[in-house]
Design a protein around this motif. Sequence first.
Motif, PDB file in Angstrom:
ATOM      1  N   GLN A 144       0.324   9.383  -5.465  1.00  0.00           N
ATOM      2  CA  GLN A 144       0.523  10.771  -5.017  1.00  0.00           C
ATOM      3  C   GLN A 144       1.429  11.520  -5.982  1.00  0.00           C
ATOM      4  O   GLN A 144       1.192  12.682  -6.307  1.00  0.00           O
ATOM      5  N   GLU A 145       2.473  10.828  -6.447  1.00  0.00           N
ATOM      6  CA  GLU A 145       3.384  11.470  -7.399  1.00  0.00           C
ATOM      7  C   GLU A 145       2.665  11.822  -8.694  1.00  0.00           C
ATOM      8  O   GLU A 145       3.033  12.769  -9.392  1.00  0.00           O
ATOM      9  N   ALA A 146       1.612  11.047  -8.999  1.00  0.00           N
ATOM     10  CA  ALA A 146       0.830  11.326 -10.223  1.00  0.00           C
ATOM     11  C   ALA A 146      -0.279  12.345  -9.962  1.00  0.00           C
ATOM     12  O   ALA A 146      -1.073  12.629 -10.864  1.00  0.00           O
ATOM     13  N   ALA A 181       0.819  -1.222   0.000  1.00  0.00           N
ATOM     14  CA  ALA A 181       0.000   0.000   0.000  1.00  0.00           C
ATOM     15  C   ALA A 181       0.853   1.272   0.000  1.00  0.00           C
ATOM     16  O   ALA A 181       0.514   2.254  -0.665  1.00  0.00           O
ATOM     17  N   ARG A 182       1.972   1.243   0.715  1.00  0.00           N
ATOM     18  CA  ARG A 182       2.780   2.475   0.793  1.00  0.00           C
ATOM     19  C   ARG A 182       3.361   2.820  -0.571  1.00  0.00           C
ATOM     20  O   ARG A 182       3.361   3.979  -0.992  1.00  0.00           O
ATOM     21  N   ALA A 183       3.846   1.789  -1.278  1.00  0.00           N
ATOM     22  CA  ALA A 183       4.442   2.031  -2.599  1.00  0.00           C
ATOM     23  C   ALA A 183       3.376   2.523  -3.576  1.00  0.00           C
ATOM     24  O   ALA A 183       3.603   3.476  -4.342  1.00  0.00           O
ATOM     25  N   LEU A 184       2.188   1.895  -3.547  1.00  0.00           N
ATOM     26  CA  LEU A 184       1.113   2.325  -4.451  1.00  0.00           C
ATOM     27  C   LEU A 184       0.666   3.744  -4.125  1.00  0.00           C
ATOM     28  O   LEU A 184       0.416   4.559  -5.023  1.00  0.00           O
ATOM     29  N   HIS A 189      -8.065   4.571  -5.628  1.00  0.00           N
ATOM     30  CA  HIS A 189      -7.290   5.330  -6.618  1.00  0.00           C
ATOM     31  C   HIS A 189      -6.985   4.488  -7.853  1.00  0.00           C
ATOM     32  O   HIS A 189      -6.943   5.015  -8.955  1.00  0.00           O
ATOM     33  N   ILE A 190      -6.796   3.201  -7.638  1.00  0.00           N
ATOM     34  CA  ILE A 190      -6.580   2.346  -8.818  1.00  0.00           C
ATOM     35  C   ILE A 190      -7.863   2.294  -9.648  1.00  0.00           C
ATOM     36  O   ILE A 190      -7.838   2.409 -10.875  1.00  0.00           O
ATOM     37  N   LEU A 191      -9.019   2.151  -8.967  1.00  0.00           N
ATOM     38  CA  LEU A 191     -10.290   2.077  -9.693  1.00  0.00           C
ATOM     39  C   LEU A 191     -10.583   3.375 -10.454  1.00  0.00           C
ATOM     40  O   LEU A 191     -11.203   3.358 -11.516  1.00  0.00           O
ATOM     41  N   ALA A 192     -10.130   4.499  -9.883  1.00  0.00           N
ATOM     42  CA  ALA A 192     -10.391   5.795 -10.520  1.00  0.00           C
ATOM     43  C   ALA A 192      -9.378   6.123 -11.614  1.00  0.00           C
ATOM     44  O   ALA A 192      -9.553   7.071 -12.381  1.00  0.00           O
ATOM     45  N   ASP A 193      -8.310   5.347 -11.666  1.00  0.00           N
ATOM     46  CA  ASP A 193      -7.244   5.582 -12.642  1.00  0.00           C
ATOM     47  C   ASP A 193      -7.798   5.375 -14.058  1.00  0.00           C
ATOM     48  O   ASP A 193      -8.333   4.312 -14.369  1.00  0.00           O
ATOM     49  N   PRO A 194      -7.693   6.365 -14.957  1.00  0.00           N
ATOM     50  CA  PRO A 194      -8.250   6.225 -16.301  1.00  0.00           C
ATOM     51  C   PRO A 194      -7.756   4.986 -17.029  1.00  0.00           C
ATOM     52  O   PRO A 194      -8.491   4.379 -17.803  1.00  0.00           O
ATOM     53  N   MET A 195      -6.531   4.567 -16.709  1.00  0.00           N
ATOM     54  CA  MET A 195      -5.980   3.386 -17.358  1.00  0.00           C
ATOM     55  C   MET A 195      -6.827   2.146 -17.029  1.00  0.00           C
ATOM     56  O   MET A 195      -7.040   1.278 -17.850  1.00  0.00           O
ATOM     57  N   TYR A 196      -7.296   2.090 -15.784  1.00  0.00           N
ATOM     58  CA  TYR A 196      -8.102   0.939 -15.361  1.00  0.00           C
ATOM     59  C   TYR A 196      -9.561   1.132 -15.737  1.00  0.00           C
ATOM     60  O   TYR A 196     -10.273   0.176 -16.015  1.00  0.00           O
TER      61      TYR A 196
END
Length: 479
Positions: free
Chosen positions: A128-130, A120-123, A145-152
């Motif tokens: 955050q960097e993005a 979780a910390r790495a993700l 945040h992964i679910l909201a990521d346009p790529m996903y």
Amino acid sequence: MMSDQGSDHPKEECGLFGVYGVPDAAAHIQRGLFSLQHRGQEGAGIVTSDRKQIRSTKGLGLVNEVFANKTMSDLPGDIGIGHVRYSTTGSSKIQNVQPLVVECVDGIWAIGHNGNLVNARALRKMYQEAGAIFQTSTDSEVLVHILADPMYRARPQRVARALCELEGAFSFLIMTKDYIMAARDTNGFRPLSIGKMGDGYVFASETCALGQVGAEYVRDLEPGELVTISEAGLTSTVFREPRKPLAQCVFELVYFARPDSDVFGENVHDIRLKYGRRLAEEYPVEADIVVPVPDSGNSAALGFSQGSGIPLDYGFIRNHYIGRTFIMPEADQRADGVDLKLAVLPAVVKDKRVVVVDDSIVRGTTSKCRIKSLRRAGAAEVHVRISCPPSAYPCNYGIDFPTREELIAGTHDLETIKKFLDADSLGYLSLEGLLSPLKAPDDYCTACFTGKYPVDRSEAGDKKALENDTMELGFERHE
Ligand code: SF4
């Protein structure tokens, strides 16, 4: 130096309960959460949908406290998920209480999580960097945040692909306005069951909660499985092949789960009885009575009594009105050594050779205090039997253990522990004894006993790691 602080049980983790197609969803979820209260006492929340709108309520405290002044009819709908929380990551703050509810470009998502994501910390750092903005200090939020990521978002198997990014322990309930999804990690660390209720479905961390709402157990979710229930009915996908062997948490059977639950295909009471019988074989003793440490030591003590022929008696009475253990740690640390949670019955133990059966020793302080109480009440001898091997290593998969240095068995041998406790004898169940009664003994995590961690945890950090990461950015939450 031996620690003299804290309670003698690892802290509970979290409990999940969800329904689909069940009228008055909120009332049923509340009942279900009552049955899962032992899995988390810091906070609780319910989210429902009437298929037009999502509504939620949550708060800090026990289920009856959080929902005391709330009317479940304010949460209409036949779809919903609920959560009871103990913070294995992040702190005990209201914004960390689940289900997390978030607004994405394509609608509202609600998420409840049981477990601990070791990456979780790495993700979180990557997102955050993005440019992502995190609202909680829980590990669970990374899934949002992964679910909201346009790529996903663009992918047809969006949730399944997102789950593949997560490492560690998770059982998830995920809900939108129209459907509910349930997933279990590929190791199978935490339990999650499916039940049927009329034409609807129920999900619960433990089967005891299914019975509480009148649902019938159907099956457990498989490790690596994602189940979706919608208008189209139930569909199942394998988002990732299950790991071989699995790493189901054996501590669920030893301590966490309720004895009236079936977990990982095992009846919890039955397994604890077997542990007690085996303990009587491995560490026989001449004694007059077997005394359980209530409530989690009850089944193993009965098994020890059956195995040894020594009668069981209730030498401890639990005070049910002390309150939540997490706000009472000092109760175990009182200088006068009086245990506020358990009272000794002098008439039962006086002049008796007593075998005390408990499910674990963590720091040792509380056990020491209880032995002192038994001696003060006139016990002639006190023999301690523990229904699992020595807890010597912390857990990174969703159970809150102290550090190895704080665990009494992490840094001391049995003879030193026996002396510290002031016990006449001390016996822990062997690892073989722990695993041999199980139907699939190879499919269990035993890392807190063996130090053999089934999933790399080097990036996980401790319980406060995410909180500390936030503080390093110059912010401390006090909401
Ligand atoms: S380390 Fe122990 S408590 Fe943690 S998942 Fe493994 S068996 Fe369970």
